[in-house]
Enzyme design. Structure first.
Site, mmCIF file in Angstrom:
data_model
loop_
_atom_site.group_PDB
_atom_site.id
_atom_site.type_symbol
_atom_site.label_atom_id
_atom_site.label_comp_id
_atom_site.label_asym_id
_atom_site.label_seq_id
_atom_site.Cartn_x
_atom_site.Cartn_y
_atom_site.Cartn_z
ATOM 1 N N GLY A 13 -40.332 -34.732 -12.733
ATOM 2 C CA GLY A 13 -38.933 -34.365 -12.928
ATOM 3 C C GLY A 13 -38.450 -34.402 -14.367
ATOM 4 O O GLY A 13 -37.255 -34.528 -14.619
ATOM 5 N N SER A 14 -39.355 -34.257 -15.341
ATOM 6 C CA SER A 14 -38.887 -34.330 -16.729
ATOM 7 C C SER A 14 -38.018 -33.119 -17.092
ATOM 8 O O SER A 14 -37.087 -33.240 -17.885
ATOM 9 C CB SER A 14 -40.063 -34.483 -17.694
ATOM 10 N N ASN A 15 -38.305 -31.964 -16.522
ATOM 11 C CA ASN A 15 -37.426 -30.810 -16.782
ATOM 12 C C ASN A 15 -36.060 -30.998 -16.125
ATOM 13 O O ASN A 15 -35.035 -30.627 -16.700
ATOM 14 C CB ASN A 15 -38.079 -29.511 -16.295
ATOM 15 N N MET A 90 -44.020 -27.028 -6.810
ATOM 16 C CA MET A 90 -45.379 -26.494 -6.664
ATOM 17 C C MET A 90 -45.604 -25.826 -5.308
ATOM 18 O O MET A 90 -46.625 -26.052 -4.655
ATOM 19 C CB MET A 90 -46.395 -27.615 -6.915
ATOM 20 N N ARG A 91 -44.640 -25.030 -4.896
ATOM 21 C CA ARG A 91 -44.774 -24.262 -3.662
ATOM 22 C C ARG A 91 -44.451 -22.811 -3.978
ATOM 23 O O ARG A 91 -43.474 -22.529 -4.687
ATOM 24 C CB ARG A 91 -43.755 -24.731 -2.606
ATOM 25 N N ASN A 112 -37.621 -19.884 -12.716
ATOM 26 C CA ASN A 112 -38.761 -20.808 -12.807
ATOM 27 C C ASN A 112 -39.145 -21.038 -14.263
ATOM 28 O O ASN A 112 -38.933 -20.164 -15.111
ATOM 29 C CB ASN A 112 -39.953 -20.207 -12.054
ATOM 30 N N HIS A 114 -42.603 -21.867 -16.473
ATOM 31 C CA HIS A 114 -44.062 -21.883 -16.307
ATOM 32 C C HIS A 114 -44.721 -22.265 -17.635
ATOM 33 O O HIS A 114 -44.347 -21.745 -18.690
ATOM 34 C CB HIS A 114 -44.558 -20.509 -15.849
HETATM 35 C C1 GAR Z 1 -43.983 -28.507 -16.036
HETATM 36 O O1 GAR Z 1 -44.939 -28.464 -17.079
HETATM 37 C C2 GAR Z 1 -43.742 -27.117 -15.486
HETATM 38 O O2 GAR Z 1 -43.765 -26.110 -16.460
HETATM 39 C C3 GAR Z 1 -44.906 -26.982 -14.540
HETATM 40 O O3 GAR Z 1 -44.987 -28.245 -13.912
HETATM 41 C C4 GAR Z 1 -44.541 -29.243 -14.823
HETATM 42 C C5 GAR Z 1 -43.480 -30.071 -14.129
HETATM 43 O O4 GAR Z 1 -43.143 -31.176 -14.909
HETATM 44 N N1 GAR Z 1 -44.715 -25.941 -13.595
HETATM 45 C C6 GAR Z 1 -45.708 -25.169 -13.147
HETATM 46 O O5 GAR Z 1 -46.871 -25.328 -13.463
HETATM 47 C C7 GAR Z 1 -45.279 -24.066 -12.192
HETATM 48 N N2 GAR Z 1 -46.337 -23.148 -11.973
HETATM 49 P P1 GAR Z 1 -41.815 -32.003 -14.621
HETATM 50 O O6 GAR Z 1 -41.864 -32.409 -13.133
HETATM 51 O O7 GAR Z 1 -41.932 -33.200 -15.504
HETATM 52 O O8 GAR Z 1 -40.629 -31.142 -14.930
#
Ligand code: GAR
Length: 221
Positions: A13-15, A90-91, A112, A114
């Site tokens: 959940g850092s984003n 991730m779905r 999204n 990526h």
């Molecule tokens: C992030 O790096 C995001 O870009 C990636 O998962 C990570 C989630 O980190 N997303 C994907 O790979 C989607 N295909 P977070 O939970 O710390 O935000």
């Protein structure tokens, strides 16, 4: 204009935190109405609670895609939402799911982030695959979601260089810092000016005739 969003996450959940922090600091004119996770115990839940945001846990384990998505849609529909924001969710979302969140022009109100410069390295190992491939310039992409995986219209991209002494960990950490800046910025641009992207030209001749010089696509809410 402020936008109402739901954030969907599966992990750390850092984003999500970057988005909530940007809102708290007055840099992003948005309200997170709901944080929904599909993995019980995902870090995103704790972060949402820290910022006083409503949460929903909808585990997918034991359910088929349709059954799970119906539950997710039911949670999302309880709120008045402008956009669904995927932050490490991730779905893959089915076209049946997306049909619930169509804008007036037929694009989906689902965004999204990526961890690669799409269309390179789609999928769940964006940073790893870019690093293993040996790219010198890497990056992140924020895009509208469509029916194909990591494919919809590109809203923003940011790049970073691979350093000589990078490990996969330092490479990922640099990318993640960029994600945390870019995602709130893109959402703020949307709150301010709507959704803007370059039109994708599939057949240059036909498109040129149709467009007559137009090279930008702008959708305002
Ligand atoms: C992030 O790096 C995001 O870009 C990636 O998962 C990570 C989630 O980190 N997303 C994907 O790979 C989607 N295909 P977070 O939970 O710390 O935000």
């Amino acid at each position: 204009m402020s936008i109402n969003i739901a954030v969907l996450a599966s992990g750390r959940g850092s984003n999500l935190e970057a988005i909530l922090e940007a809102i708290a600091q007055g840099k992003l004119d948005a309200k997170v109405k709901l944080v929904l996770v599909n993995v019980p115990g995902a870090g995103a839940i704790e972060i949402a609670s820290k910022y006083g945001v409503a949460t929903a846990v909808v585990p997918n384990a034991g359910l088929n895609r349709k059954e799970h998505e119906e539950k997710v849609i039911a949670e999302l529909k309880k709120h008045d939402l402008d956009f669904i924001v995927l932050a490490g969710y991730m779905r893959v979302l089915s076209s049946g799911f997306l049909a619930n969140f169509k804008d007036e022009r037929g694009f989906f109100k689902v965004i999204n982030i990526h961890p690669s410069l799409l269309p390179a390295f789609p999928g769940i190992r964006g940073y790893e695959e870019a690093f293993e491939y040996g790219v010198k310039v890497a990056g992140v992409t924020v895009h509208l979601v469509d029916e194909k995986v990591d494919h919809g219209p590109i809203l923003a991209q940011a790049t970073f260089n691979r350093a000589e002494d990078d490990t996969i960990e330092s490479f990922k950490a640099r990318g993640l810092r960029i994600e945390h800046e870019l995602y709130p910025q893109v959402l703020q641009n949307i709150a301010k000016d709507g959704v803007t992207f370059f039109k994708r030209i599939k057949d240059e001749t036909a498109e040129a005739q149709l467009n007559q010089g137009t090279d930008r696509e702008t959708a305002r809410r």
